[in-house]
Scaffold this motif. Sequence first.
Motif, PDB file in Angstrom:
ATOM      1  N   ASN A  84       0.875  -1.171   0.000  1.00  0.00           N
ATOM      2  CA  ASN A  84       0.000   0.000   0.000  1.00  0.00           C
ATOM      3  C   ASN A  84       0.915   1.225   0.000  1.00  0.00           C
ATOM      4  O   ASN A  84       1.565   1.513   1.008  1.00  0.00           O
ATOM      5  CB  ASN A  84      -0.894  -0.006   1.239  1.00  0.00           C
ATOM      6  N   THR A 138      -2.686   5.782   9.719  1.00  0.00           N
ATOM      7  CA  THR A 138      -3.484   4.559   9.867  1.00  0.00           C
ATOM      8  C   THR A 138      -4.934   4.805  10.257  1.00  0.00           C
ATOM      9  O   THR A 138      -5.729   3.874  10.265  1.00  0.00           O
ATOM     10  CB  THR A 138      -2.859   3.636  10.926  1.00  0.00           C
ATOM     11  N   THR A 151      -7.311   3.976   7.245  1.00  0.00           N
ATOM     12  CA  THR A 151      -6.951   2.909   6.305  1.00  0.00           C
ATOM     13  C   THR A 151      -7.877   1.705   6.428  1.00  0.00           C
ATOM     14  O   THR A 151      -8.343   1.377   7.516  1.00  0.00           O
ATOM     15  CB  THR A 151      -5.489   2.462   6.498  1.00  0.00           C
ATOM     16  N   SER A 205      -6.656  -1.105   5.090  1.00  0.00           N
ATOM     17  CA  SER A 205      -5.662  -2.176   5.057  1.00  0.00           C
ATOM     18  C   SER A 205      -5.500  -2.760   6.450  1.00  0.00           C
ATOM     19  O   SER A 205      -5.555  -2.040   7.448  1.00  0.00           O
ATOM     20  CB  SER A 205      -4.312  -1.643   4.571  1.00  0.00           C
TER      21      SER A 205
END
Length: 110
Positions: free
Chosen positions: A42, A70, A73, A75
């Motif tokens: 990413n 973060t 995100t 992910s």
Amino acid sequence: MSIPKFDIVIYQGDDAFQDFIYKADDVEVDISDYVIRMECDNPAFNRLATIADQTTDTGLYTFNFVAADTAETQSRNVGYEVIYYPSGLEGPRNTKHGGVIEIVTEVDNA
């Protein structure tokens, strides 16, 4: 030849850092002239390392993550490799290690 693996855990929305020390034959290496880059699956997680003062912390470098990296995100597991550029970004690249950055969602038990 496979590269060494090191997994990193970051709590979503928190500041975090990960220190590494570069050694050759168990001796810390002066990385004053290096550029060290983390390249991730990413691209939002790609970053350059902060290299410590090599007169006092030989071989030490850090990857810093701020909460905003973060917070939003989607992910959860981001593959990464750490690339050393001993002569700067225009020089040869050496992949030294890699692994997975695990993004953990904190659970509020209140």
